[in-house]
Write an enzyme that holds these catalytic residues in place. Structure first.
Site, mmCIF file in Angstrom:
data_model
loop_
_atom_site.group_PDB
_atom_site.id
_atom_site.type_symbol
_atom_site.label_atom_id
_atom_site.label_comp_id
_atom_site.label_asym_id
_atom_site.label_seq_id
_atom_site.Cartn_x
_atom_site.Cartn_y
_atom_site.Cartn_z
ATOM 1 N N HIS A 264 0.833 -1.201 0.000
ATOM 2 C CA HIS A 264 0.000 0.000 0.000
ATOM 3 C C HIS A 264 0.874 1.261 0.000
ATOM 4 C CE1 HIS A 264 -3.676 2.313 1.202
ATOM 5 N NE2 HIS A 264 -2.761 3.115 1.721
ATOM 6 N N GLU A 265 1.790 1.315 0.954
ATOM 7 C CA GLU A 265 2.625 2.525 1.054
ATOM 8 C C GLU A 265 3.546 2.643 -0.156
ATOM 9 O OE1 GLU A 265 1.770 4.735 3.164
ATOM 10 O OE2 GLU A 265 0.436 3.406 4.284
ATOM 11 N N HIS A 268 1.705 4.546 -2.774
ATOM 12 C CA HIS A 268 1.776 6.000 -2.558
ATOM 13 C C HIS A 268 3.137 6.531 -3.008
ATOM 14 C CE1 HIS A 268 -1.909 6.848 -0.370
ATOM 15 N NE2 HIS A 268 -1.672 5.920 0.538
ATOM 16 N N GLU A 294 -4.709 7.825 -2.921
ATOM 17 C CA GLU A 294 -5.191 6.561 -2.382
ATOM 18 C C GLU A 294 -5.527 5.585 -3.510
ATOM 19 O OE1 GLU A 294 -4.731 6.443 0.748
ATOM 20 O OE2 GLU A 294 -5.541 4.452 1.121
HETATM 21 ZN ZN ZN Z 1 -3.057 5.216 1.918
#
Ligand code: ZN
Length: 502
Positions: A264-265, A268, A294
């Protein structure tokens, strides 16, 4: 003209450098700083916030923008200079409305509040954070009031994160999505739950860490321009386009928490690493909105990272890393386990389908806190009631309830939750557009190859930074405005295979 642009850029760089030095202090606070450093760190951070704010709201920037405006108007809308003037002006008009003393007060309070949360959560001690939360609510309202003319007091906070959106437009969108999601959740959870006990065995931290690093390196996260460290609540931060760092947390009794938060990170961070170097140190050099940001973390974490194709390639590697735990578990069983849909308590650990219900509930609670329908002292009870209503479960304590994550303890109340669900919606819409351009992406994911997908995302989304607003970007990239249909097609397609949806 070039002289004026250079002057503007040099002033923007100074403000930006101070803000990013402050980001480094926050990164340190949430990774390595001993708790004894908290009070001084809050003070240092407040000073840097105030100075960065003063630099950015300097009337000289306003004068330069005014002088450059006629020139910008003569340029095409998508020229870099026109975009620089347009986006800087939007940011400048916002910051000049907020007094530097407020920025310092907010920063100092945020650092103290974060520290209080890290101590109170393990002790399940809501009364300890309640006064901090009350002050946060007061600061959030005061911030909104710097921007009079809103329809709902949350609007200025929402607009800052997701430009152009309001409490009303988001509520309408969420109502539409909820109407489609609830029957899907009901249908899936009425049947037999997938068995995910294989994910809850003991997975030593070192092995999880190494596997996560291997995965994000192959996705395309650039370790020459980033690194990963451990924290309480994972986040991504940036000190320049050449240094975009991620953080994660690892639980030895849960394989998925660390693995998927790492992906997830990294999503980003790949967005930020992909921004054109020409935009460094200017307001163009960051992701364009919370929702678009996101969309990238969720795209890499879920659309890619929880897909069957992905694990066709990676499961043998994972099994080799943890033979005692996964030796007897088939790919099918593993795939079902990581996509188990369950009515649960913790948003960040929830599945793709119920995740949005957690977000919508938090969004509604934020609106109620901000407009005065809900008092902070009543929040834990309101939380339990909403969880019972929306998800059919309620936390036994506040640790897994209202103190479950860092939100509200490290920033405003309002403006952050809508981005998560907008991100999910957009992840479906962007991925569908990527597949239209490159149908081979699906097969490539099955071979552990991500260059085509990453290249498409870089060219169409990442490189532009904040040049286009979220609405402009979605239209340019997908040929239509934001719509929930592709995301629902994605969910139905995936979960229909896993659980038959009527
Ligand atoms: Zn996030």
């Amino acid at each position: 003209m070039n002289d004026r642009i250079a002057k503007l850029k040099s002033r923007l760089m100074e403000a930006n450098d101070i803000a990013l030095a402050n980001a480094l202090l926050y990164w340190d606070q949430t990774t390595y700083m001993p708790s004894g450093g908290a009070a001084a760190r809050a003070r240092q951070s407040a000073i840097l916030s105030r100075i960065a704010h003063e630099k950015l709201s300097d009337p000289e920037i306003g004068r330069l923008l005014d002088e450059l405006q006629p020139y910008a108007d003569s340029l095409p809308y998508d020229s870099d200079v026109a975009a620089l003037i347009r986006v800087t002006r939007r940011k400048y008009e916002r910051v000049i409305k907020v007094p530097p003393a407020f920025v310092a007060e907010l920063s100092s309070h945020t650092a103290e509040s974060y520290q209080a949360w890290t101590g109170a959560r393990p002790d399940n001690d809501f009364p300890r954070v309640q006064p901090f939360l009350e002050k946060t609510l007061d600061l959030s309202r005061r911030y909104a009031e710097f921007f009079p003319g809103y329809a709902h007091i949350a609007d200025p906070l929402i607009d800052e994160a997701d430009f152009g959106m309001t409490a009303k437009t988001i509520s309408a969108l969420f109502t539409e999505l909820r109407g489609q999601l609830v029957p899907i959740v009901d249908s899936i959870t009425s049947g037999q739950l997938a068995d995910d006990s294989c994910l809850r065995l003991n997975y030593p931290e070192a092995g999880q860490w190494a596997f996560g690093i291997d995965i994000i390196r192959s996705l395309g996260y650039d370790f020459e321009r980033g690194r990963q460290d451990k924290t309480h609540h994972p986040f991504t931060t940036k000190f320049s386009l050449g240094d975009v760092r991620i953080t994660t947390r690892i639980h030895e009794d849960d394989l998925t928490s660390g693995l998927f938060s790492t992906m997830h990170e990294a999503g980003h961070a790949m967005y930020e690493q992909g921004i054109s170097r020409d935009y460094e140190s200017t307001p163009l050099g960051e992701g364009t909105s919370a929702g678009v940001h996101e969309s990238q973390s969720r795209l890499w974490e879920n659309v890619v990272g929880r897909s069957r194709r992905f694990w066709e390639h990676y499961y043998p590697h994972l099994r080799a890393a943890f033979p005692a735990q996964l030796g007897e578990v088939s790919l099918d069983a593993f795939y079902r386990a990581i996509n188990r849909v369950k009515r649960s308590l913790i948003r960040t650990d929830s599945d793709e389908v119920t995740y949005n219900l957690h977000v919508m509930l938090r969004f509604d609670l934020e609106l109620a806190l901000l407009d005065g329908r809900l008092a902070v002292r009543d929040l834990p009870d309101a939380w339990r009631e909403r969880y019972k209503e929306d998800l059919g479960v309620a936390p036994a304590d506040d640790r897994d309830g209202v103190m479950q994550d860092v939100h509200w303890y490290s920033g405003f109340i309002g403006g952050s939750f809508q981005g998560y669900t907008l991100g999910n919606i957009l992840s479906g819409q962007f991925f569908e557009a990527a597949l239209r351009a490159h149908p081979e992406i699906t097969a490539e994911i099955g071979r552990g190859q991500f260059a085509t997908l990453l290249g498409w995302l870089r060219d169409n989304i990442y490189t532009h930074g904040s040049k286009f607003t979220s609405a402009e970007l979605v239209q340019r990239v997908t040929g239509s405005p934001l719509t929930i249909a592709p995301y629902l097609r994605y969910l139905r397609g995936k979960y229909d295979d896993l659980y038959p949806i009527p």
